[in-house]
Write an enzyme that holds these catalytic residues in place. Structure first.
Site, PDB file in Angstrom:
ATOM      1  N   LYS A 265       0.840  -1.200   0.000  1.00 32.37           N
ATOM      2  CA  LYS A 265       0.000   0.000   0.000  1.00 32.37           C
ATOM      3  C   LYS A 265       0.875   1.250   0.000  1.00 32.37           C
ATOM      4  CE  LYS A 265      -3.907  -1.824   2.725  1.00 32.37           C
ATOM      5  NZ  LYS A 265      -4.974  -1.637   1.719  1.00 32.37           N
ATOM      6  N   ARG A 339     -10.216 -11.620   2.050  1.00 32.88           N
ATOM      7  CA  ARG A 339     -11.064 -12.682   1.494  1.00 32.88           C
ATOM      8  C   ARG A 339     -10.355 -14.029   1.534  1.00 32.88           C
ATOM      9  NH1 ARG A 339     -11.529  -9.309  -3.999  1.00 32.88           N
ATOM     10  NH2 ARG A 339     -11.177  -7.697  -2.438  1.00 32.88           N
TER      11      ARG A 339
END
Ligand code: BES
Ligand code: MN
Ligand code: ZN
Length: 487
Positions: A265, A339
């Site tokens: 990020k 996920r």
């Protein structure tokens, strides 16, 4: 744990209020109606409250908000908050009134003079929730009041109503502390230890470590923590307050820190990813609440605890992993890690417990914040009945929740020639494709909800929480369980 304010309920005593020092809170109706304590204060202050009731400032004050009177005449108090309060406020308005009193009090103590006020227990509940402060990392924390006394006409009745509310508030505090805690303190191991401590409340807690997770075949979950020094864990918390029926399952994403991994990020705002265990935090807080109020229901909470770090051993974009279910996943972006964690925990929850229903919570996608801001969590479900029950529980508790779609056309976006699926679906409908990914690990017969709480877990300050963690969802889920399994 950050301790909730200790609350003592004392009997209404008009003669004593002139002597109470510090801050006071009084209730007054829009048209100037007063309970006995407000009336007494008005007399002491030679009609000041009556004049206030006739003022433009009062007219402009919304319900649930207040006006401060400083150094009131003939009273020992330093200041008084007069809150515009209807005779019978809704539960949520009552909590907001309490929150208004908490903000007025700041670090000081306050004495709410509620007398016959309706929903007094909820007023105090709102006060306690909003008075939360996470100060453990201040070397010289400002001294804060740790107790209040509340004047009501029937102390024992109000105290009895307040008991279960206080139990849920403790669950909310447990969640907020976990979510606020920085990642160098709340490692996967520290998180697991704090959950093991729930056994003191009667929760059965098991910690599954990496060798066991490997044996179970959780290649999807395990690939996320590969680059971290902190070992990945799954913690299973069982509350058996019901009969011998199958439990309801709550599953949480517990990424103690999300750097994005090799798909790193950007630096700006990365510190916020200390809250990426928010889903696991809420599951833990609900278990705390259920146990503290001895809920008559069977609920199992499962959290996947991992840290997503870049490293020589970290998962690479393009790697293919095999989930516990057996489906293979091409990892396109290591930053779509939540996920991957949930896939295996969801599957494990169903294989082991065959739950009557299952709700997972996760700070899963930035796309949810783009869609819904900080007002609502994204709600995705394969079952209208469960979904509607949750939506009404959330509305009842004042926790924003908005249903989003699922469907085949979205599901196609995570197909890949390389494996059974890929872990991202491109820029469009990012929160929906994430939900589709999760649904591939939900059996058709399992009523299921996915709550994407990226926008609501830690936006503070809100009406009910200071800056930082909110504990969003603890009250709604506690309510759902109460209303569907305990009545
Ligand atoms: N933890 C983040 C989602 C997130 C973002 C939570 C902002 C709270 C605030 C999640 O793991 C993530 O990085 N999601 C990616 C997915 C993308 C790579 C498909 C995102 O939302 O950008
Ligand atoms: Mn991520
Ligand atoms: Zn994440």
């Amino acid at each position: 744990m950050s301790q909730p304010l200790r609350v003592a309920f004392t009997e209404t005593d008009t003669d004593s209020i002139a002597e109470i020092s510090g801050k006071l809170a009084l209730m007054m109706g829009a048209e100037g109606s007063m309970n006995t304590l407000t009336r007494k204060a008005n007399t002491l202050m030679r009609g000041a409250l009556k004049r206030l009731a006739g003022s433009e400032a009062w007219e402009k004050t919304p319900e649930g908000k207040g006006i401060v009177i400083n150094v009131p005449e003939r009273m020992a108090a330093t200041s008084i908050l007069v809150v515009k309060t209807p005779k019978s406020p809704s539960k949520l308005l009552a909590r907001k009134i309490g929150a208004e009193i908490a903000v007025f009090a700041g670090a000081e103590t306050v004495t709410p003079l509620l007398a016959t006020q309706n929903k007094a227990a909820e007023v105090v509940n709102g006060l306690v929730l909003r008075a939360y402060a996470f100060t453990k990392h201040k070397s010289a924390p400002k001294e804060r009041a740790d107790s209040i006394s509340v004047m009501v006409n029937d102390p024992s009745a109000i105290e009895a109503q307040f008991g279960p509310l206080a139990a849920v508030a403790e669950g909310v505090f447990f969640t907020r502390d976990l979510v606020n805690e920085p990642a160098n303190v709340l490692t996967t191991s520290e998180f697991a230890n704090r959950l093991v401590a729930l056994s003191r409340l009667g929760v059965k807690v098991e910690v599954l470590d990496e060798p066991e997770l490997e044996k179970l075949g959780m290649g999807s979950l395990l690939c996320v923590g590969q680059g971290s020094e902190s070992p990945s864990k799954v913690v299973v918390m069982q509350w058996q307050g019901g009969g011998d029926e199958a439990p309801f399952a709550l599953v949480g994403k517990g990424v103690v820190f999300d750097t994005g991994g090799i798909s790193l990020k950007p630096p700006a705002g990365m510190e916020d990813m200390t809250m990426d265990m928010g889903g696991a935090g809420v599951v833990s807080g609900v278990m705390h609440a259920l146990a503290a109020r001895k809920a008559a229901a069977n609920v199992v909470g499962l959290v996947g605890l991992v840290e997503n770090m870049p490293d020589g051993k970290a998962t690479r974009p393009g790697d293919v992993v095999t989930s516990m279910k057996g489906d293979t996943i091409e990892v396109i972006n290591t930053d779509a890690e939540g996920r991957l964690v949930l896939a295996d925990v969801l599957w494990y929850a169903q294989e082991r417990f065959a739950p009557v229903g299952m709700i997972n919570l996760a700070t899963l996608t930035g796309a949810t914040i783009v869609a819904l801001g900080h007002e609502n969590a994204g709600v995705f479900s394969n079952n209208d009945k469960l979904c509607n029950a949750f939506l009404s529980a959330a509305a009842n508790e004042g926790e924003g929740a908005w249903r989003m779609p699922l469907g085949k056309p979205y599901d196609k976006l995570i197909d890949t020639p390389m494996a059974d699926m890929k872990n991202t679906g491109g820029r469009m409908a990012g929160s929906v494709t994430a939900a589709q990914f999760l649904q591939r690990f939900v059996k058709e017969e399992t009523p299921w909800i996915h709550l994407d709480i990226a926008g609501v877990a830690s936006p503070g300050p809100t009406a009910m929480a200071p800056k930082g963690a909110t504990g969003w969802g603890v009250q709604a889920l506690d309510r759902l369980i109460r209303d569907t399994f305990e009545s």
